[in-house]
Design a protein around this motif. Sequence first.
Motif, PDB file in Angstrom:
ATOM      1  N   TYR A  20       7.369  20.629  -1.634  1.00 24.65           N
ATOM      2  CA  TYR A  20       8.195  19.431  -1.756  1.00 24.65           C
ATOM      3  C   TYR A  20       7.296  18.193  -1.775  1.00 24.65           C
ATOM      4  O   TYR A  20       6.128  18.223  -1.356  1.00 24.65           O
ATOM      5  N   ARG A  21       7.875  17.088  -2.253  1.00 20.41           N
ATOM      6  CA  ARG A  21       7.187  15.791  -2.222  1.00 20.41           C
ATOM      7  C   ARG A  21       8.220  14.687  -2.300  1.00 20.41           C
ATOM      8  O   ARG A  21       9.395  14.929  -2.637  1.00 20.41           O
ATOM      9  N   PHE A  22       7.765  13.459  -2.018  1.00 18.72           N
ATOM     10  CA  PHE A  22       8.616  12.276  -2.050  1.00 18.72           C
ATOM     11  C   PHE A  22       7.987  11.233  -2.972  1.00 18.72           C
ATOM     12  O   PHE A  22       6.776  11.232  -3.205  1.00 18.72           O
ATOM     13  N   GLN A  23       8.835  10.323  -3.458  1.00 18.20           N
ATOM     14  CA  GLN A  23       8.357   9.218  -4.292  1.00 18.20           C
ATOM     15  C   GLN A  23       9.149   7.968  -3.945  1.00 18.20           C
ATOM     16  O   GLN A  23      10.367   7.996  -3.791  1.00 18.20           O
TER      17      GLN A  23
ATOM     18  N   TRP B 201      13.160  12.672  -3.874  1.00 14.49           N
ATOM     19  CA  TRP B 201      12.532  13.874  -3.350  1.00 14.49           C
ATOM     20  C   TRP B 201      12.706  15.030  -4.331  1.00 14.49           C
ATOM     21  O   TRP B 201      13.672  15.075  -5.097  1.00 14.49           O
ATOM     22  N   GLN B 202      11.757  15.947  -4.287  1.00 14.37           N
ATOM     23  CA  GLN B 202      11.784  17.115  -5.164  1.00 14.37           C
ATOM     24  C   GLN B 202      11.331  18.345  -4.382  1.00 14.37           C
ATOM     25  O   GLN B 202      10.463  18.260  -3.508  1.00 14.37           O
TER      26      GLN B 202
ATOM     27  N   ASP C  65       0.874  -1.166   0.000  1.00 13.04           N
ATOM     28  CA  ASP C  65       0.000   0.000   0.000  1.00 13.04           C
ATOM     29  C   ASP C  65       0.912   1.217   0.000  1.00 13.04           C
ATOM     30  O   ASP C  65       2.137   1.084   0.083  1.00 13.04           O
ATOM     31  N   THR C  66       0.348   2.434  -0.061  1.00 15.74           N
ATOM     32  CA  THR C  66       1.202   3.606  -0.063  1.00 15.74           C
ATOM     33  C   THR C  66       2.094   3.626   1.171  1.00 15.74           C
ATOM     34  O   THR C  66       1.620   3.395   2.296  1.00 15.74           O
ATOM     35  N   PRO C  67       3.369   3.873   1.001  1.00 17.60           N
ATOM     36  CA  PRO C  67       4.257   3.922   2.163  1.00 17.60           C
ATOM     37  C   PRO C  67       4.230   5.270   2.876  1.00 17.60           C
ATOM     38  O   PRO C  67       4.940   5.461   3.864  1.00 17.60           O
TER      39      PRO C  67
END
Length: 537
Positions: free
Chosen positions: A139-142, A97-98, A54-56
């Motif tokens: 910002y966001r993570f993937q 990350w961005q 599932d989404t981490p």
Amino acid sequence: MSHIDIVKQLDRLHREGPRLSRRGLLRQASILASAALLPGLISGRALAQTSFPDTPFKLGVASGDPLSDGFVIWTRLAPVPMQPDYGMPPAPVAVNWQVSETENMGRIVREGVAMATPELGHSVHVELRGLRPGREYWYRFQAGDYTSRVGRGITTPVVGSPMQSFRFAYVSCQHYERGFFAAYRDLVEQDPQFIVHLGDYMYENDPGRFMVRRHEGPEPVTLEQYRARYSLYRMDEDLQRAHAHTSWAFTWDDHEVDNNYANDQSQDFDNPQEFLQRRAAAYQAYYEMMPLRGSARPQGANLHLHQRIAFGNLVTFNILDDRQYRSDHPCDYNGSGPLVMPQLCEELNDPTRSMLGRQQERWLEQGLADTQSRWNVIAQQTLFAEFNRSLDGGRLYSTDGWGGYPVSRDRIVRRLAEAATPNPIFIGGDVHAYYVTDIKEDWSNPQSRTLASEFVGTSITSGGASMKEITPLLSVNPHVRHVETSERGYVMCTITPDLWRVDHRSMPDAEVVNPDAKLRTARSFVVENGRPGAELA
């Protein structure tokens, strides 16, 4: 590159963080790609396959500890947060990350890869540098096939640069079992630029009876148990939104470890060495769950938390830690009670005792003397002003607060007077009530000089004392301007060079059981530049 060399490079990248040029990022990507091609690195250190049930990102994202050229961004991978392994393999995972100048992530200005390792609970702390001062970023993570929500962070204006206005909120005491976090929903709507958490982020107690929501599992003493307790809190959607809203700064109080603990002394008088093992586990979990810098990474039972954050020439925050270094409670009579009478407790006047530890005291004193800011905040956990709890002409003080450390408090008050610190403002939490006080040069003389103003915020959910208990005590504490114990909420502050404004955003205590509760500004106070002492707005 050998297997061992790749492992060493991965560990170095994790320790040093993403302070890399474009060429460095390409080299980092090459290292990660090489690791991914190796089916079995030594000692279980292979990069885990980035596939999750599932989404981490169920624990959200956060940013904190802003500087003029950057801030920390955080997440923790946990697709099944309440399982012992939180749904993660015992191996490192690469997280992209961005950072963007726009909320839609359309103008990427920084990006990289961080390592989420099992040693840190698969948490990620990216220390951004090289950004522009005094502005917002997103910002966001993937990881794997999943992308996190977008969060916002801020950089501070350069120290000493002109700044005309600033809005921040401070919060404390969010007992999950006691109620819902509707106060955080209101906080986001009020749109502060910065948030300060003053402690009791979570509560360590066993599951209670007749509560709105229940803690899962026993009172935590191990790292795995503390991780689970934090995860329970972090899954709250209103709290997640508040973390994603802007950058925070943090200090802790007692419940992040054990109620009323003092340094190596637990509430239940456990063996100090055994208690320090528990404290080490609690501090480790705290670091894993907060957007803190690598310099705060705990070393055993020690974690450096106090810090100074300045916003241009307008305001400096001195954020204190009054749990880790404090002397033991005075005259505790082997746990018989938290109140003492000075005439029966010689320890109160012992000059070697300290609430902050002498090293942190000296750090604070130097900061109060050297400040360049118009307003100077002393952000600490509890009520700073003296509060006499006796109505019979004597004196009676709570030992877990500053009442148990009067010599330490007086040293700080004396330093404010000697340094002529501009516009000192004390903020605090812990007591689950709004307090507005004058910080007096001489507590025994109501006519003595007022050196600072104090605004203590109430709790997000935790229950407070009865006004019937507190109101009679105001007659023997004339420096206390206002008390309200029956409201839950937080404090919103608006600052200009000429005026400090405080709004009590609150709801009745009974409303904490309502997830859709609405808050209002119950009252407002102001302090004018150069004139300590709060007045109703």
